[in-house]
Design an enzyme around this catalytic site. Structure first.
Site: not given
Length: 153
Positions: A8, A11-14, A122
């Protein structure tokens, strides 16, 4: 060992949510020695933790992102992966511009399961509900992709 990489933006959510969902499937079927799952971001700040709402969303499934640290995508990661799943066409296209030879293994997650028009938007900065909705969409598509991923081993 087969390697599956989710990509994504930060690189902290999805992508970490997707990775933890697939890792759970791999573990449940005792395939940890056959399938390695990771995640990275096109614009990640290395070492950043997962977003608080991403952690809360995956916790609702009994999963954890507590030890996640953001990783910046590298060409080596793409070359080493057997499958690279992006969240959007923009992510996919950026990877293919940088590494055109990866075309046969880089897909948006939704196009891999033939939901080509849908993208994983996002949730960054949104409320817990937006993260939970994103997680459910990721899980739905990973569940559809699982038989094809499992067939790689």
């Amino acid at each position: 060992m087969r390697k599956v990489l989710f990509v994504c933006t930060g690189n902290t959510c999805r992508s970490p949510m997707a990775a933890v969902v697939l890792q759970d499937k791999v573990k449940a079927e005792c395939l940890t020695n056959e399938i390695y799952v990771s995640s990275a971001g096109l614009a990640a700040v290395p070492g950043s933790p997962a977003a608080d709402n991403a952690c809360a969303a995956v916790a609702s499934l009994g999963l954890s992102l507590g030890s996640h640290k953001a990783t910046a995508l590298s060409m080596n990661m793409i070359e080493a992966a057997d499958l690279v799943f992006t969240m959007t066409r923009q992510h996919r296209d950026a990877i293919l511009r940088a590494l055109p030879t990866a075309g046969r293994k880089v897909f948006t997650l939704t196009e891999y399961v033939e939901a080509a028009e849908e993208e994983i938007t996002d949730p960054y900065g949104g409320d817990l509900s937006s993260y939970h909705n994103c997680l459910l969409l990721l899980k739905k598509n990973i569940d559809k992709a699982w038989p094809m991923i499992r067939a790689l081993v």
